[in-house]
Design a protein around this motif. Sequence first.
Motif, PDB file in Angstrom:
ATOM      1  N   LYS A 462       1.010  -1.399  -0.322  1.00  0.00           N
ATOM      2  CA  LYS A 462       0.371  -0.032   0.080  1.00  0.00           C
ATOM      3  C   LYS A 462       0.595   0.845  -0.148  1.00  0.00           C
ATOM      4  N   LEU A 463       0.835   2.336  -0.800  1.00  0.00           N
ATOM      5  CA  LEU A 463       1.500   3.710  -0.437  1.00  0.00           C
ATOM      6  C   LEU A 463       1.545   4.254   1.266  1.00  0.00           C
ATOM      7  N   SER A 464       0.774   3.904   1.918  1.00  0.00           N
ATOM      8  CA  SER A 464       0.706   4.863   2.847  1.00  0.00           C
ATOM      9  C   SER A 464       2.149   3.928   4.242  1.00  0.00           C
ATOM     10  N   HIS A 465       2.921   2.380   2.862  1.00  0.00           N
ATOM     11  CA  HIS A 465       3.822   1.756   3.693  1.00  0.00           C
ATOM     12  C   HIS A 465       5.154   2.494   3.556  1.00  0.00           C
ATOM     13  N   LEU A 466       4.759   3.389   2.355  1.00  0.00           N
ATOM     14  CA  LEU A 466       6.326   4.730   1.958  1.00  0.00           C
ATOM     15  C   LEU A 466       5.832   4.990   3.719  1.00  0.00           C
ATOM     16  N   ILE A 467       5.458   5.385   3.949  1.00  0.00           N
ATOM     17  CA  ILE A 467       5.616   6.349   5.825  1.00  0.00           C
ATOM     18  C   ILE A 467       5.290   5.478   7.067  1.00  0.00           C
ATOM     19  N   THR A 468       4.728   3.873   6.591  1.00  0.00           N
ATOM     20  CA  THR A 468       4.807   3.461   8.095  1.00  0.00           C
ATOM     21  C   THR A 468       6.063   2.020   8.561  1.00  0.00           C
ATOM     22  N   GLY A 469       6.400   1.466   6.741  1.00  0.00           N
ATOM     23  CA  GLY A 469       6.381   0.794   6.715  1.00  0.00           C
ATOM     24  C   GLY A 469       5.979  -0.601   6.919  1.00  0.00           C
ATOM     25  N   TYR A 481      10.940  -7.363   5.434  1.00  0.00           N
ATOM     26  CA  TYR A 481      10.509  -6.003   6.160  1.00  0.00           C
ATOM     27  C   TYR A 481      10.951  -4.887   5.121  1.00  0.00           C
ATOM     28  N   PHE A 482      10.202  -4.233   4.961  1.00  0.00           N
ATOM     29  CA  PHE A 482      10.647  -2.737   4.557  1.00  0.00           C
ATOM     30  C   PHE A 482      10.443  -1.013   5.707  1.00  0.00           C
ATOM     31  N   LYS A 483      11.766  -1.103   5.921  1.00  0.00           N
ATOM     32  CA  LYS A 483      11.862   0.910   6.862  1.00  0.00           C
ATOM     33  C   LYS A 483      11.592   1.564   5.771  1.00  0.00           C
ATOM     34  N   LEU A 487      10.742   7.323   7.645  1.00  0.00           N
ATOM     35  CA  LEU A 487      11.318   8.020   9.120  1.00  0.00           C
ATOM     36  C   LEU A 487      12.746   7.478   9.357  1.00  0.00           C
ATOM     37  N   ALA A 488      12.971   7.020   8.455  1.00  0.00           N
ATOM     38  CA  ALA A 488      14.996   6.963   8.450  1.00  0.00           C
ATOM     39  C   ALA A 488      16.149   8.283   7.882  1.00  0.00           C
TER      40      ALA A 488
END
Length: 855
Positions: A462-469, A481-483, A487-488
Amino acid sequence: MRLLFLSIFFIFNVVSISYPGGIKGRVTTKNGEPLPYAGIAVKGTSNGTMANEEGEYEFSLPSGNYEIVFQYLGFKSIFRTVTVGTGFTELNITLEEQALNLQEATIGKGKEDPAYTIMRRAIAKSRFHQLQIRGYTAKVYSRSTALPTKIPYLVERRLKKEGIQEGKAILNESVAEIKYRRPNTYSQHVISTRNSLDNSIPSPNEYILASLYSPEIAGTVSPLSPKAFAYYKFEYEGYFEDQGQIVNKIKVIPKAYGEGVFKGSLFILEDRWSIHSYDLQTTTSGLNISARQIFSPIQNVWIPVNQQFRINGSYLGFGGEFKYLVSLTYEKLDIDPGLREDIVISDHKKEQPVEDKTRQKNLENMIRDQKEFSTKNFRKLTKEYEKEQKREQKMAGNDRLVRADSIVIDSMANKRDTTYWQTLRPIPLTKSEVSGYLLQDSIKIVKEEEGKKSRPDSSNFKLSHLITGNTYALGNRNSFYFKSPLLAISYNTVEGNAINLLTTWQKKWDKSYVLSVTPLIRYSFGRKRVYGNLETNIGNEKWNLMLSGGEMASQLNPNNPVQPLPNSMAARFFDRNFMKLYQKQYATAEYTLRNIGDILSVSARLDYEHRKELSNQESARPIFFWSKFGFTPNRPVNKELADTGFPEHNALLLDLTATLRPWRRYLIRNGEKRYLRSKGPSFGINYKSGLEFAGDVDYALLQGSIRQDMNLGPRSSLEYFVSGGSFLSTKKMYFPDYRHFMGNEFFFQYTYPPDQFRMLQYYRYSTSSWFFQVHAVWNLQRFALTRIEPLRLIGISETLQLHYLKVPTIRNYTEVVYGIDNIVRVIRLEAVAQFHGSHFKGMGFRLGTSIKFGR
């Protein structure tokens, strides 16, 4: 809400038997008010059920004649003789309130409340009552119902799509068969489970034996614990008669109510000094927990047959009420014939002490030969008997085993249809619970019609994963796992702005084997270059091999005392650059052997490093300029070494570590060991050496440590960490090889390793000689602010801390800290007094989070 719903410790999995006929009806007061969760059972057996919240019950029985007992706390038990045929016979019951008698309130001599002599006897026999049961097979049914009353606005719409709404019940039903064998072996077969939210997976609920006879229940001190008088006061409120037994009502009053203690009523059987029932309350994290349990006589032993728990309150914006019902039917009950009830327990503080015969070896023989024991003597005898039982069952050589569990989930557990549950369910659903199931069924139909078969976040992007991982399940026990790079992002004066791209691929096989590959790519905008590393781990619970290599800008202290977020805040807003970095190209191999003999772990590590000193970026600028502060060079100031700079060089480092945990214990679940926190101290020893034959450094460091986390009672603990050591040789070494300490100079921090100072400068007292440090954190149940009960109840806690360092350049550096934790659940505030020797140097304050990262 779902996480909280699944994490409450009073969750049981259970079962029941269904028959074509039986009785049904309603249990009420004489005023017609329902008695929720009243107990209904066949007299002298554990075959029974409970009424629902509306007082309605339905009890399936084979054809025949029965004497049924109806029970409710605070009301007189009544018996009804019924004849069961092929259908259900309606039997409505009215219970009368139980009046207490007081004319026999005086027990023993003196002005002490008679409750104390009753409790001393009950405490003396508490473990005896547990040991009476050698084993059992129980069929149990449980139902948990959550009723959300408050949902944060930001997640309200999303949760509504999943069927979670304010005022709508969320159900979870479980059916299981439990087997127990003394002293600590349990097996559970989950036959069926149903969840109104998602029935695609079996219920995660875990059977937990919560007995009030145990000294503690999930960290809460039982009123029947040997140390109960340190936490409770007791009041005698009278007695009544039930099923031919005298029952004493004892008011349980905590000396300081809050987490870790109960309040309420405990009902104790005269002469037996066992539990008849209880109605107790406690609190945790601002949630109120109410527990009620009714016992019944089976084979002349009173054992629990139904239980109910109620939890209400709010946490992090969520509010709700959670109810748990448990109905047990014991199919096989093995009572120890040697532990008979026909003994007399005299209060050693009130009556003439009986003759001490503790030299006899066998408690069964002593019970046969002796009818009277003192409370003090009987507790000792029971402990000896328990040890003897363990030896007989060949457990003397394995005292580390606390419990052995086996949990098997039936392949059909999550596939039972509605008809199955209607036939099986011993406790009727309420109208609210029925509507909860209907709501979820309708949502499921809508999703299917719209073709919206929901896929969990763990399996699709989901596109939101670019923010939340996110972590993605790839099937066949593979995960990725994708961080989030957003946030890094961090800032320091050497690299400028930097961003990380971190991923991990993991593969599991067999019972415990794991292979993981973790690449890290980092881009420094200030240095305009890309670098990174790759780490690979393979192993299981007994061993691990780690291989790593790459190039990074690393902290001079390899324990990384400065976290990226506080450093970024300090550099951007307060003109402070705490993080001191050097460039390291490296290759590492580390091999670890774990749990040798359950108590020893050893590791060997070899590092090859090419080191290069780095400087601050000329363009490094803060957002705000403070005349009080300013960026310091990347070369730290040290009391021992006038110039901490170093030339470009190579280093080959050998690191050997051994950790011994002599008091470690474990439990076994489905054949796998799970280690518990050790009650005793652990000991560590470390040897680190620079190997001259393949590098430019030559030194040797030997250091040791002692660490322990002691439970001192409810919400009270003492954790200490002591370490010391010395360099055995320092032929050739550079500042990165010095022994550094976990300092802190910024007001905000969110990591709390056990050896963390609060105001120590990061590198000022780093040494190439010897050192000694002590850290102690004392968490207190009731100290200053926590003497105010409302503050205790919302979760506020206090700590006293001592941090001490002794090195050649400062003989006695000390920090004394007072802390307030769990402010609005997550904030920690600390006041720090700093001393050099006996000289007071000043005060400081630290703000952070109560969530203990980095442990």
